[in-house]
Scaffold this motif. Structure first.
Motif, PDB file in Angstrom:
ATOM      1  N   GLU A 230       0.832  -1.205   0.000  1.00  0.00           N
ATOM      2  CA  GLU A 230       0.000   0.000   0.000  1.00  0.00           C
ATOM      3  C   GLU A 230       0.867   1.256   0.000  1.00  0.00           C
ATOM      4  OE1 GLU A 230      -3.849  -1.791   2.501  1.00  0.00           O
ATOM      5  OE2 GLU A 230      -2.343  -0.536   3.486  1.00  0.00           O
ATOM      6  N   MET A 231       1.943   1.262   0.778  1.00  0.00           N
ATOM      7  CA  MET A 231       2.830   2.419   0.852  1.00  0.00           C
ATOM      8  C   MET A 231       3.572   2.620  -0.464  1.00  0.00           C
ATOM      9  SD  MET A 231       4.275   1.744   4.710  1.00  0.00           S
ATOM     10  CE  MET A 231       5.525   3.040   4.663  1.00  0.00           C
ATOM     11  N   ALA A 232       3.962   1.524  -1.105  1.00  0.00           N
ATOM     12  CA  ALA A 232       4.693   1.617  -2.373  1.00  0.00           C
ATOM     13  C   ALA A 232       3.795   2.095  -3.506  1.00  0.00           C
ATOM     14  CB  ALA A 232       5.308   0.269  -2.721  1.00  0.00           C
ATOM     15  N   GLU A 233       2.487   1.932  -3.364  1.00  0.00           N
ATOM     16  CA  GLU A 233       1.561   2.336  -4.431  1.00  0.00           C
ATOM     17  C   GLU A 233       1.643   3.829  -4.728  1.00  0.00           C
ATOM     18  OE1 GLU A 233      -1.946   4.263  -5.976  1.00  0.00           O
ATOM     19  OE2 GLU A 233      -1.402   4.289  -3.837  1.00  0.00           O
ATOM     20  N   LYS A 234       2.008   4.644  -3.750  1.00  0.00           N
ATOM     21  CA  LYS A 234       2.056   6.088  -3.939  1.00  0.00           C
ATOM     22  C   LYS A 234       2.980   6.488  -5.087  1.00  0.00           C
ATOM     23  CE  LYS A 234       1.243   7.092   0.974  1.00  0.00           C
ATOM     24  NZ  LYS A 234       1.820   7.708   2.208  1.00  0.00           N
ATOM     25  N   ARG A 235       4.067   5.724  -5.275  1.00  0.00           N
ATOM     26  CA  ARG A 235       5.051   6.073  -6.311  1.00  0.00           C
ATOM     27  C   ARG A 235       5.070   5.047  -7.439  1.00  0.00           C
ATOM     28  NH1 ARG A 235      10.215   6.780  -2.540  1.00  0.00           N
ATOM     29  NH2 ARG A 235      11.321   6.766  -4.543  1.00  0.00           N
ATOM     30  N   VAL A 241       9.170  -0.686  -8.088  1.00  0.00           N
ATOM     31  CA  VAL A 241       9.134  -1.498  -6.868  1.00  0.00           C
ATOM     32  C   VAL A 241       8.058  -2.579  -6.923  1.00  0.00           C
ATOM     33  CG1 VAL A 241       8.666  -1.474  -4.381  1.00  0.00           C
ATOM     34  CG2 VAL A 241      10.181   0.239  -5.379  1.00  0.00           C
ATOM     35  N   LEU A 242       6.825  -2.214  -7.240  1.00  0.00           N
ATOM     36  CA  LEU A 242       5.750  -3.194  -7.218  1.00  0.00           C
ATOM     37  C   LEU A 242       5.901  -4.231  -8.325  1.00  0.00           C
ATOM     38  CD1 LEU A 242       2.606  -1.067  -6.265  1.00  0.00           C
ATOM     39  CD2 LEU A 242       4.030  -2.529  -4.828  1.00  0.00           C
ATOM     40  N   ARG A 301      -9.247   1.336  -3.842  1.00  0.00           N
ATOM     41  CA  ARG A 301      -8.606   2.130  -4.889  1.00  0.00           C
ATOM     42  C   ARG A 301      -7.091   1.931  -4.880  1.00  0.00           C
ATOM     43  NH1 ARG A 301      -5.717   6.490  -5.261  1.00  0.00           N
ATOM     44  NH2 ARG A 301      -5.821   6.877  -3.023  1.00  0.00           N
ATOM     45  N   ILE A 302      -6.477   1.981  -3.693  1.00  0.00           N
ATOM     46  CA  ILE A 302      -5.027   1.823  -3.570  1.00  0.00           C
ATOM     47  C   ILE A 302      -4.594   0.432  -4.025  1.00  0.00           C
ATOM     48  CG2 ILE A 302      -3.137   1.638  -1.896  1.00  0.00           C
ATOM     49  CD1 ILE A 302      -4.513   3.917  -0.325  1.00  0.00           C
ATOM     50  N   HIS A 303      -5.347  -0.587  -3.603  1.00  0.00           N
ATOM     51  CA  HIS A 303      -4.985  -1.958  -3.961  1.00  0.00           C
ATOM     52  C   HIS A 303      -5.090  -2.182  -5.471  1.00  0.00           C
ATOM     53  CE1 HIS A 303      -5.187  -4.173   0.140  1.00  0.00           C
ATOM     54  NE2 HIS A 303      -4.806  -2.923   0.305  1.00  0.00           N
ATOM     55  N   LEU A 304      -6.109  -1.638  -6.079  1.00  0.00           N
ATOM     56  CA  LEU A 304      -6.280  -1.811  -7.514  1.00  0.00           C
ATOM     57  C   LEU A 304      -5.188  -1.069  -8.292  1.00  0.00           C
ATOM     58  CD1 LEU A 304     -10.151  -1.616  -7.959  1.00  0.00           C
ATOM     59  CD2 LEU A 304      -8.684  -3.634  -8.041  1.00  0.00           C
ATOM     60  N   ASN A 305      -4.804   0.105  -7.818  1.00  0.00           N
ATOM     61  CA  ASN A 305      -3.707   0.822  -8.467  1.00  0.00           C
ATOM     62  C   ASN A 305      -2.407   0.024  -8.366  1.00  0.00           C
ATOM     63  OD1 ASN A 305      -5.059   3.018  -9.481  1.00  0.00           O
ATOM     64  ND2 ASN A 305      -4.593   4.364  -7.762  1.00  0.00           N
ATOM     65  N   ALA A 306      -2.200  -0.638  -7.230  1.00  0.00           N
ATOM     66  CA  ALA A 306      -1.016  -1.478  -7.061  1.00  0.00           C
ATOM     67  C   ALA A 306      -1.038  -2.628  -8.065  1.00  0.00           C
ATOM     68  CB  ALA A 306      -0.942  -2.007  -5.637  1.00  0.00           C
TER      69      ALA A 306
END
Length: 372
Positions: A230-235, A241-242, A301-306
């Protein structure tokens, strides 16, 4: 007498003899009287090719590597060519491993191997001492934790205070007796993964920070693993990274992270049966101006973006974020059809990915059951 004192005595005795000293620790030379400090500029492709041509490797290997650099090098590797050190690593990796992997993850692993074992091997009679006394695997665990704590603090470059803070945090996760100074020395001098520029420190290449950070994330489990993603999703729209996390352990990533969020879409949001308007509301919330407007579930939303970043899906994370911004404006209610059209591919991606991942996770589960 130390080597430094011998050099300085030589210069004093033979003051008309020009002398060039090559080294990495620039701060160590600032007190040398009579010397000027020069730094190497970023390389162009032609300069990288010239360095390869002058390297001590067989000509046939030089020709192959030069052809690769000029014609076949993936775009993601081009940043390596700007650094003389990284061009040297590229040469070592290509000649020692006898390949330059087209897979970025494999290339970075090969590059670390080259830096740990082979850098300075051509310097006859000189071997570097690992001050921390860590083995390769121990150092890799430490450096992965160091990269993760600096990455999540959004620090690609750091000052002395920040550096020690990140080293301390990384060291606290592992049974390491080495001092912070010895660990920093090994990162800078022995393995060359961290560079010093005056009072600041930075990574030889940002991809090393991302690669080792992904290794740290992959070592986590349970809630810590999910939280780190979740934290890595921001960038995630601008780094690797992901995608590295998925490649390092695809079975774990799909079982513990990807499939659960896709199941939420299928079961709770019924994306395989709902209308596009309903899918839009689920992902982006209701358009501005709607009475009782509801915001989307931010964790979903965050999980799907990841997930989009892991698989490089289209529409991309940036595309979805653009749609999110559109949905916040009042005129979005009048352009719902346009937003729905952009989300059509996204919904198909999620449905297809759900089916593929479900099948893979089940297959791995069946295999594991055979072996207790």
């Amino acid at each position: 007498m130390t080597l430094e004192n011998e050099i300085r005595d030589f210069v004093t005795k033979y003051e008309l003899c020009p002398l060039i000293v090559s080294g990495r620790d620039m701060t160590a030379y600032q007190s040398w009287e009579g010397f000027n400090i020069a730094k190497v500029c970023d390389f162009s492709t032609d300069m990288s090719v010239e360095l390869i041509q002058k390297s001590l490797v067989p000509q046939v290997d030089k020709n192959k590597l030069i052809s690769y650099v000029r014609n076949d090098m993936p775009e993601g590797y081009l940043g390596f060519l700007r650094s003389p050190l990284m061009v040297t690593v590229l040469i070592l990796t290509a000649t020692e491993v006898n390949r330059v992997s087209d897979n970025l993850l494999s290339f970075l692993e090969d590059a670390f191997e080259a830096l740990w074992w082979r850098h300075d091997i051509k310097k006859s009679g000189y071997a570097r001492v690992v001050l921390s006394k860590l083995s390769k695997s121990e150092f890799k665990k430490f450096f992965s934790a160091f990269c993760a704590t600096s990455y999540f603090a959004e620090a690609i470059e750091m000052n002395e205070v920040q550096l020690h803070k990140f080293v301390s945090k990384a060291k606290s996760r592992l049974p390491i007796d080495a001092s912070e100074e010895d660990l920093i020395y090994d990162m800078r001098i022995n393995v060359c993964l961290l560079l010093q520029d005056g009072g600041h420190y930075l990574f030889g290449h940002r991809l090393f920070q991302e690669y080792f950070c992904a290794g740290f994330v992959s070592s986590l489990s349970g809630g810590q693993y999910i939280r780190a993603i979740e934290m890595a999703e921001k960038r995630s729209a601008t780094d690797e990274v992901l995608r590295f996390v998925l490649q390092m352990d695809q079975e774990k990533a799909e079982r513990d992270f990807v499939l659960p969020i896709l199941q939420v879409l299928m079961k709770d949001y019924k994306v395989d049966r709902c209308s596009m308007a309903a899918y839009q509301r689920a992902l982006l919330g209701e358009p501005a101006g709607w009475r009782g407007r509801r915001e989307p579930d931010q964790r979903v939303r965050i999980h799907l973006n990841a997930v989009r970043s892991m698989y490089k899906l289209e529409p991309s994370v940036n595309d979805i974020r653009e749609l999110e911004e559109r949905s916040k404006h009042k005129e979005a209610r009048y352009s719902l059809e346009l937003i729905e059209a952009r989300l059509g591919d996204d919904r198909r991606n999620m449905i297809e990915l759900h089916d593929l991942v479900s099948e893979r996770v089940k297959r791995h589960s069946d295999i594991d059951s055979l072996f207790g």
